[in-house]
Scaffold this motif. Structure first.
Motif, short mmCIF file in Angstrom:
data_model
loop_
_atom_site.label_atom_id
_atom_site.label_comp_id
_atom_site.label_asym_id
_atom_site.label_seq_id
_atom_site.Cartn_x
_atom_site.Cartn_y
_atom_site.Cartn_z
N SER A 151 -5.82 0.50 38.79
CA SER A 151 -6.77 1.98 38.36
C SER A 151 -6.28 2.95 38.50
N GLN A 152 -4.70 2.60 38.39
CA GLN A 152 -3.58 3.93 38.83
C GLN A 152 -3.46 4.21 36.47
N ALA A 153 -3.30 3.74 35.83
CA ALA A 153 -3.60 3.62 34.60
C ALA A 153 -4.46 4.48 33.94
N ALA A 154 -5.58 3.66 35.04
CA ALA A 154 -6.99 4.85 34.09
C ALA A 154 -7.18 6.02 34.03
N LEU A 155 -7.43 5.97 36.02
CA LEU A 155 -7.36 7.54 37.13
C LEU A 155 -5.57 8.62 35.66
N VAL A 156 -4.24 8.33 36.12
CA VAL A 156 -3.69 9.51 35.26
C VAL A 156 -4.05 9.01 33.71
N ARG A 157 -4.49 8.24 33.03
CA ARG A 157 -4.78 8.75 31.08
C ARG A 157 -5.94 9.78 31.58
N THR A 158 -6.59 9.73 32.38
CA THR A 158 -7.57 11.10 32.57
C THR A 158 -6.95 12.20 32.39
N TRP A 159 -6.46 11.96 34.15
CA TRP A 159 -5.79 13.84 34.46
C TRP A 159 -5.19 14.48 33.01
N GLY A 160 -4.37 13.21 32.21
CA GLY A 160 -3.28 13.70 31.25
C GLY A 160 -4.24 14.14 30.11
N ARG A 161 -5.26 13.63 29.91
CA ARG A 161 -6.25 13.96 28.64
C ARG A 161 -7.06 14.89 29.14
N SER A 162 -7.40 15.45 30.13
CA SER A 162 -7.91 16.74 30.68
C SER A 162 -7.64 17.40 30.83
N TYR A 163 -5.95 17.54 31.06
CA TYR A 163 -4.87 18.91 31.43
C TYR A 163 -4.55 18.90 30.25
N ALA A 164 -3.92 18.24 28.89
CA ALA A 164 -4.08 18.31 27.63
C ALA A 164 -4.95 19.30 26.57
N ARG A 165 -5.72 18.83 26.64
CA ARG A 165 -6.92 19.58 26.14
C ARG A 165 -7.20 20.47 26.31
N LEU A 166 -7.03 20.66 27.93
CA LEU A 166 -7.63 22.64 28.77
C LEU A 166 -6.45 23.25 28.41
N ALA A 167 -4.80 22.69 28.17
CA ALA A 167 -3.49 23.01 27.69
C ALA A 167 -3.58 23.86 26.68
N GLU A 168 -4.70 22.95 25.52
CA GLU A 168 -4.03 22.90 23.46
C GLU A 168 -5.17 24.26 23.97
N TRP A 169 -6.68 24.41 24.47
CA TRP A 169 -7.57 25.58 24.58
C TRP A 169 -6.73 26.76 24.38
N GLN A 170 -5.73 27.18 26.08
CA GLN A 170 -5.26 28.28 26.85
C GLN A 170 -4.60 28.61 25.81
N THR A 171 -3.49 27.81 24.89
CA THR A 171 -2.67 28.40 24.43
C THR A 171 -3.03 28.61 22.87
N GLY A 172 -4.06 28.36 22.98
CA GLY A 172 -4.56 28.40 21.20
C GLY A 172 -4.85 30.06 20.92
N LEU A 173 -5.57 29.94 22.77
CA LEU A 173 -6.80 31.77 23.01
C LEU A 173 -5.81 32.73 23.17
N LEU A 174 -3.97 32.16 24.19
CA LEU A 174 -3.09 32.81 24.18
C LEU A 174 -2.65 33.04 22.53
N ALA A 175 -2.12 33.02 21.81
CA ALA A 175 -1.98 32.60 20.26
C ALA A 175 -2.64 33.55 19.39
N SER A 176 -3.80 33.50 19.38
CA SER A 176 -4.93 34.75 19.11
C SER A 176 -4.83 35.65 19.45
#
Length: 334
Positions: free
Chosen positions: A83-108
């Motif tokens: 289950s390592q790959a699925a769990l780590v991918r889930t972490w990565g995708r979740s935080y990547a989306r969150l970071a993308e939104w947050q940096t976009g908000l700061l830039a705006s």
């Protein structure tokens, strides 16, 4: 205001956000952490981090500690190979989306700010310094609250520890005419429209003890233990969508009740598939349910606040015969 950033700004911003200057290669990080390089690279790939060569100085001391912690979780069995790959991918995708939104908000916020003569890189750094500690603390708080809630659910149903499946009501709520309406809206209007749909739906689901599993543009998938609660939510949302004075969009819904496999925050199985097929078959403004929901409500007879009407067989891919009932709220006078 110019949006061109001076040379070296990106590197300085990275060091600021990481709290350290990158001074290590991936080979050096793996050696210091005592972790095989192939395992380190696999974990970084699964997390969605950018590819780095063996000679690229792109890592800091914090990466060494993080890799040690990851290796500890593998050794403790929290990240087992299956289950390592699925769990780590889930972490990565979740935080990547969150970071993308947050940096976009700061830039705006920087671009919309009044300080037009100030270097945007300085503005972004100052704003991030003010915001980042608060966001970091809030994220930890939200995670712990959800962790406490999940743990309580587990303690309330101790038998679930030994079960791969849970009995749940699964509901999809789908915006009617999304494609046509989206063409008439500009980007900001479309975002506001979808945000209202997601926010109002999520609020109602949570108020009924449910959990939003995911949103997919014009659709929300949620689960709840009690099928009656799922019906309440679905009918409330379709009623709002039918109200011309309510800006909530017109929707349709499908609800199924039965065994569901829960994995990494998502749900799978025939019950989920049935709910999706019922939603696709539902008319605008209507709610279709499967036999699982109908049978769970049948014991109450005329005491239920709903009326069920059998519909013709639903043609659904993957189902030889999917029974369905259309549900309406019973009038106050019975």
């Amino acid at each position: 205001m110019s949006t061109d950033l001076p040379p070296g700004t990106a590197g300085a911003m990275e060091a600021f956000l990481l709290g350290q200057e990158p001074t290590l290669t991936r080979v050096e990080v793996a050696e210091r952490a005592g972790v095989p390089l192939d395992l380190a690279v696999t974990l970084w790939h699964q997390l969605g981090f950018p590819h780095r060569g063996d000679d690229d100085v792109a890592f800091a001391e914090g990466d060494v500690e993080a890799l040690r912690l990851s290796a500890d979780l593998v050794e403790l069995g929290i990240l087992p190979p299956e289950s390592q790959a699925a769990l780590v991918r889930t972490w990565g995708r979740s935080y990547a989306r969150l970071a993308e939104w947050q940096t976009g908000l700061l830039a705006s916020l920087v671009l919309a700010g009044p300080d037009g003569d100030r270097d945007p890189a300085d503005q972004l750094t100052t704003l991030t310094a003010d915001v980042l500690p608060r966001v970091e603390a809030l994220q930890t708080y939200v995670w712990r609250r959800h962790l406490a809630s999940a743990a309580q659910h587990l303690l309330d149903d101790a038998g679930s520890l030994a079960r791969a499946e849970a009995e749940l009501a699964v509901c999809f709520v789908d915006i009617v005419g999304y494609t046509t309406r989206s063409r008439s809206l500009d980007g900001a209007e479309l975002v506001a429209w979808v945000d209202r749909f997601e926010q109002d739906t999520t609020t109602l689901v949570v108020d009924h003890g449910g959990q939003v599993i995911k949103t997919i543009g014009d659709e929300v998938l949620f689960t709840v233990d009690d099928p009656a609660a799922a019906l309440d939510v679905a009918l409330a949302l379709t009623a709002r969508g039918a109200d011309d004075d309510d800006p909530f969009p017109a929707v349709r819904a499908g609800v199924a009740h039965g065994p569901v496999v829960r994995r990494l925050g998502d749900v799978f199985g025939s019950t989920v598939n049935a709910a999706a097929r019922l939603t696709s078959a539902a008319r605008p403004g209507s709610v279709l349910v499967d036999a699982g929901v109908h049978d769970a409500m049948a014991d109450d007879g005329d005491d239920t606040p709903w009326r069920f009407r059998r519909v013709r067989r639903v043609q659904a891919k993957g189902f030889s015969h999917l029974e369905a009932w259309r549900v309406r709220a019973r009038p106050a006078d019975g």
